[in-house]
Design a protein around this motif. Structure first.
Motif, mmCIF file in Angstrom:
data_model
loop_
_atom_site.group_PDB
_atom_site.id
_atom_site.type_symbol
_atom_site.label_atom_id
_atom_site.label_comp_id
_atom_site.label_asym_id
_atom_site.label_seq_id
_atom_site.Cartn_x
_atom_site.Cartn_y
_atom_site.Cartn_z
ATOM 1 N N CYS A 183 35.583 43.113 35.451
ATOM 2 C CA CYS A 183 36.563 43.334 36.521
ATOM 3 C C CYS A 183 36.080 42.728 37.841
ATOM 4 O O CYS A 183 36.851 42.113 38.585
ATOM 5 C CB CYS A 183 36.836 44.829 36.707
ATOM 6 S SG CYS A 183 37.794 45.556 35.347
ATOM 7 N N VAL A 184 34.775 42.925 38.121
ATOM 8 C CA VAL A 184 34.202 42.335 39.332
ATOM 9 C C VAL A 184 34.276 40.818 39.251
ATOM 10 O O VAL A 184 34.584 40.120 40.227
ATOM 11 C CB VAL A 184 32.747 42.804 39.529
ATOM 12 C CG1 VAL A 184 32.095 42.041 40.672
ATOM 13 C CG2 VAL A 184 32.714 44.296 39.801
ATOM 14 N N HIS A 185 33.963 40.284 38.047
ATOM 15 C CA HIS A 185 34.048 38.835 37.857
ATOM 16 C C HIS A 185 35.451 38.317 38.161
ATOM 17 O O HIS A 185 35.641 37.315 38.862
ATOM 18 C CB HIS A 185 33.652 38.477 36.422
ATOM 19 C CG HIS A 185 33.961 37.049 36.057
ATOM 20 N ND1 HIS A 185 35.194 36.655 35.569
ATOM 21 C CD2 HIS A 185 33.200 35.930 36.128
ATOM 22 C CE1 HIS A 185 35.182 35.354 35.347
ATOM 23 N NE2 HIS A 185 33.968 34.887 35.680
ATOM 24 N N ASP A 186 36.458 39.010 37.671
ATOM 25 C CA ASP A 186 37.827 38.584 37.888
ATOM 26 C C ASP A 186 38.205 38.653 39.371
ATOM 27 O O ASP A 186 38.905 37.782 39.900
ATOM 28 C CB ASP A 186 38.791 39.454 37.073
ATOM 29 C CG ASP A 186 38.639 39.208 35.564
ATOM 30 O OD1 ASP A 186 38.020 38.181 35.206
ATOM 31 O OD2 ASP A 186 39.125 40.034 34.769
ATOM 32 N N ALA A 187 37.732 39.705 40.022
ATOM 33 C CA ALA A 187 38.043 39.855 41.449
ATOM 34 C C ALA A 187 37.434 38.716 42.255
ATOM 35 O O ALA A 187 38.065 38.166 43.173
ATOM 36 C CB ALA A 187 37.528 41.202 41.961
ATOM 37 N N VAL A 188 36.185 38.351 41.951
ATOM 38 C CA VAL A 188 35.536 37.245 42.642
ATOM 39 C C VAL A 188 36.255 35.937 42.344
ATOM 40 O O VAL A 188 36.488 35.107 43.237
ATOM 41 C CB VAL A 188 34.046 37.154 42.256
ATOM 42 C CG1 VAL A 188 33.411 35.908 42.858
ATOM 43 C CG2 VAL A 188 33.299 38.399 42.701
ATOM 44 N N ALA A 189 36.611 35.726 41.081
ATOM 45 C CA ALA A 189 37.290 34.493 40.706
ATOM 46 C C ALA A 189 38.631 34.361 41.433
ATOM 47 O O ALA A 189 39.030 33.275 41.830
ATOM 48 C CB ALA A 189 37.500 34.458 39.192
ATOM 49 N N GLN A 190 39.307 35.501 41.634
ATOM 50 C CA GLN A 190 40.609 35.477 42.306
ATOM 51 C C GLN A 190 40.482 35.653 43.820
ATOM 52 O O GLN A 190 41.485 35.701 44.526
ATOM 53 C CB GLN A 190 41.495 36.585 41.732
ATOM 54 C CG GLN A 190 41.785 36.441 40.252
ATOM 55 C CD GLN A 190 42.441 37.679 39.667
ATOM 56 O OE1 GLN A 190 42.959 38.511 40.396
ATOM 57 N NE2 GLN A 190 42.400 37.812 38.334
ATOM 58 N N ARG A 191 39.204 35.749 44.312
ATOM 59 C CA ARG A 191 38.931 35.946 45.746
ATOM 60 C C ARG A 191 39.680 37.156 46.284
ATOM 61 O O ARG A 191 40.214 37.163 47.394
ATOM 62 C CB ARG A 191 39.281 34.699 46.565
ATOM 63 C CG ARG A 191 38.589 33.435 46.075
ATOM 64 C CD ARG A 191 38.854 32.270 46.998
ATOM 65 N NE ARG A 191 38.253 32.489 48.309
ATOM 66 C CZ ARG A 191 36.960 32.290 48.612
ATOM 67 N NH1 ARG A 191 36.133 31.879 47.661
ATOM 68 N NH2 ARG A 191 36.507 32.511 49.810
ATOM 69 N N ASP A 192 39.723 38.198 45.492
ATOM 70 C CA ASP A 192 40.404 39.436 45.875
ATOM 71 C C ASP A 192 39.359 40.392 46.442
ATOM 72 O O ASP A 192 38.863 41.279 45.766
ATOM 73 C CB ASP A 192 41.103 40.049 44.658
ATOM 74 C CG ASP A 192 41.885 41.303 45.035
ATOM 75 O OD1 ASP A 192 42.114 41.506 46.245
ATOM 76 O OD2 ASP A 192 42.248 42.076 44.134
ATOM 77 N N PHE A 193 39.003 40.175 47.725
ATOM 78 C CA PHE A 193 37.913 40.943 48.333
ATOM 79 C C PHE A 193 38.392 42.142 49.140
ATOM 80 O O PHE A 193 37.586 42.937 49.600
ATOM 81 C CB PHE A 193 37.094 40.033 49.256
ATOM 82 C CG PHE A 193 36.555 38.799 48.575
ATOM 83 C CD1 PHE A 193 35.966 38.887 47.324
ATOM 84 C CD2 PHE A 193 36.649 37.563 49.181
ATOM 85 C CE1 PHE A 193 35.462 37.759 46.697
ATOM 86 C CE2 PHE A 193 36.154 36.427 48.562
ATOM 87 C CZ PHE A 193 35.563 36.521 47.308
ATOM 88 N N GLU A 194 39.676 42.221 49.435
ATOM 89 C CA GLU A 194 40.173 43.289 50.289
ATOM 90 C C GLU A 194 40.147 44.616 49.548
ATOM 91 O O GLU A 194 40.543 44.697 48.376
ATOM 92 C CB GLU A 194 41.599 42.995 50.737
ATOM 93 C CG GLU A 194 41.725 41.760 51.618
ATOM 94 C CD GLU A 194 40.957 41.920 52.910
ATOM 95 O OE1 GLU A 194 40.847 43.064 53.388
ATOM 96 O OE2 GLU A 194 40.470 40.913 53.444
ATOM 97 N N PRO A 195 39.670 45.684 50.190
ATOM 98 C CA PRO A 195 39.681 46.991 49.537
ATOM 99 C C PRO A 195 41.106 47.513 49.384
ATOM 100 O O PRO A 195 42.022 47.104 50.091
ATOM 101 C CB PRO A 195 38.871 47.867 50.498
ATOM 102 C CG PRO A 195 39.027 47.203 51.826
ATOM 103 C CD PRO A 195 39.098 45.732 51.550
ATOM 104 N N THR A 196 41.256 48.413 48.437
ATOM 105 C CA THR A 196 42.567 49.002 48.181
ATOM 106 C C THR A 196 42.828 50.122 49.174
ATOM 107 O O THR A 196 42.037 51.063 49.291
ATOM 108 C CB THR A 196 42.637 49.564 46.744
ATOM 109 O OG1 THR A 196 42.349 48.499 45.829
ATOM 110 C CG2 THR A 196 44.018 50.116 46.457
#
Length: 523
Positions: free
Chosen positions: A34-47
């Motif tokens: 999941c962390v890998h996917d978030a980094v790949a998608q540059r989804d760094f903003e917290p929820t």
């Protein structure tokens, strides 16, 4: 050739499945992926939490909910109470702070609630502890806001403005600062980038050398000048006027009313210009980056200070410490050459007629007469040292700095300041200073009167010419002062980028005047 290949493949497949199940069971592989996917998608903003359901439909156009994730960084905003409505509104947004980066909070916004707690009938000083207590137990700050009617967009094409501070500022010692945590502390000589001058009282700035890009509050040019005037001796001569201005100043600080402050500042400038001229010392000077090229000559180093403070001794030690780097000018004189003296080494010996012609041609930085003979420091002597690729060391009276305060020489001015009188008594009591050979008493011991005159002269020089000083060195112990001065000059000598007054790098005096017009009123 294996006859049981198909059955062997099935066995291997069963073994791999068992191993993979074990790996996925023992390690948090799903979280890792999941962390890998978030980094790949540059989804760094917290929820962020969802918008609450209790916002009424009829408030959608007038109320907004802003939720910011709690970090160690300050919010970067100050608040005040609107005197007419009693509402708590955002007074200013610090450039580069959390509120500014979010783009969701603006100056003039009215704060209704914080994390569900109403701010109605609360005072600004009560809200900060409330924020601290609420955020200590929750991971986010949620504001209920009524947006300002006219939220102006910050221009994006502004030229960057840099200034060098001419005084020390410690917010913890300033009782007038609206919020000490939102202020920027700095020392004399620090370079600040001014990011906002919209507030007449408090500018927003950040230290150029500081890696933290968040801006904070500093006193504006006019604010600092007025406060310095209040603390000056002359203000005691006009108690009624001083009381009027200080009352208006306190009111402006308390209410944050720009209009009243501007009027009072303008009144003060007009009165100040007519009564006592430059009694208010300058506070900031506009500067620009100077990129020194290898072919460029080194900057002229000017040492100034009262007689007896040790300027000549510091210059002598610098010259001895590195004769290949530093050089000194050879003075001109009209007296006869003595047997042990050499032309061009001790003095340039010229006739009275030639000396006076050089005076008429404005070739002297400073000159005077002593014992019936002329003595002077020529611009040609400075050029000779600089042409050798050396750093020219020059000591003159600060009133003469203007002769070399140009883009040609780019002087780095060091003011050698006296310590307190107690330290002078300890370090100078048994020290003798040498006068001119033609004086009746060439060697004289410092007296108490000499100490007082030295301190008075140092204070007078700093008051009148302090805006020209790049560095202040207190010469209590000569060895300590020399080490500090040499380290500072070595830093300047090796630096590729330096800060110089904007006038030296502008293409024309008119352009310089235009770029400095908003600062020139108090410089």
């Amino acid at each position: 050739v294996q006859e049981e290949a198909s059955s062997l493949a099935l066995d291997v497949s069963d073994s791999l499945q068992t191993s993979l199940i074990t790996i996925f069971t023992l390690f948090p592989s799903q979280s890792l992926l999941c962390v890998h996917d978030a980094v790949a998608q540059r989804d760094f903003e917290p929820t962020l939490p969802p918008i609450p359901d209790d916002v009424l439909d009829d408030e959608e156009d007038s109320v907004k909910i802003v939720s910011l994730v709690k970090t160690k960084e300050p919010l970067g905003a100050t608040i005040k109470r609107d005197e007419s409505t009693g509402a708590i509104v955002v007074a200013r947004i610090m450039k580069g702070g959390a509120a500014d980066k979010s783009g969701l909070i603006h100056e003039g916004d009215e704060l209704k609630e914080v994390n569900g707690v109403s701010l109605e009938h609360r005072k600004p000083k009560e809200i900060l502890p409330l924020l601290v207590s609420l955020t200590s137990i929750q991971s986010h700050i949620k504001f209920k806001i009524i947006p300002a009617l006219c939220a102006e967009e910050e221009p994006t094409d502004k030229e960057k403005l840099f200034v060098r501070a001419l005084f020390d500022y410690d917010p913890s010692e300033d009782p007038t600062i609206p919020c000490k945590d939102a202020a920027v502390a700095f020392k004399r000589g620090d370079v600040l980038q001014i990011v906002s001058t919209e507030d007449d009282i408090w500018w927003q700035a950040c230290l150029v050398e500081d890696s933290n890009s968040r801006a904070g509050l500093i006193p504006s040019q006019a604010t600092r000048a007025v406060l310095l005037w209040f603390s000056s001796p002359i203000s005691s001569l006009f108690p009624h006027l001083s009381s009027c201005f200080s009352t208006g100043l306190r009111r402006s600080f308390r209410l944050g009313r720009k209009t009243s402050w501007a009027k009072e500042a303008a009144r003060f400038r007009r009165w100040s210009a007519g009564v006592h001229g430059s009694i208010c010392p300058p506070t900031y000077i506009e500067v620009m980056r100077y990129h020194r090229e290898p072919k460029d000559r080194h900057r002229l180093v000017v040492l100034v200070g009262p007689s007896g403070v040790g300027v000549n001794e510091l210059k002598r030690r610098l010259l001895i410490s590195d004769p290949d780097r530093y050089g000194v000018t050879v003075p001109y004189t009209t007296r006869e050459k003595r047997r042990q003296e050499s032309e061009g080494v001790d003095y340039h010996f010229v006739s009275v007629h030639m000396f006076e012609e050089l005076i008429l041609d404005h070739r002297f930085i400073e000159y005077g007469s002593h014992g019936g003979h002329y003595y002077g420091t020529s611009l040609d002597s400075v050029h000779r040292v600089m042409a050798e690729g050396k750093v020219c060391l020059l000591d003159v009276h600060p009133s003469k700095i203007k002769r070399v305060y140009t883009s040609e020489f780019k002087p780095y001015v060091v003011f050698v300041k006296t310590p307190c009188i107690e330290e002078l008594r300890i370090t100078r009591r048994r020290v003798k200073f040498v006068c001119d050979d033609e004086d009746a008493n060439p060697v004289r011991i410092f007296s108490e009167e000499d100490f007082e005159d030295m301190i008075d002269m140092a204070e007078s020089m700093e008051t009148q010419y302090g805006h020209l000083f790049d560095r202040v060195v207190v010469n209590g112990d000569i060895a300590t002062a020399f080490r500090a001065l040499r380290a500072d000059l070595e830093r300047i000598y090796e630096a590729e980028v330096q800060w110089v007054p904007v006038d030296w790098t502008c293409s024309s005096p008119a352009k310089a005047r235009r770029s400095c017009s908003h600062l020139a009123g108090w410089i």
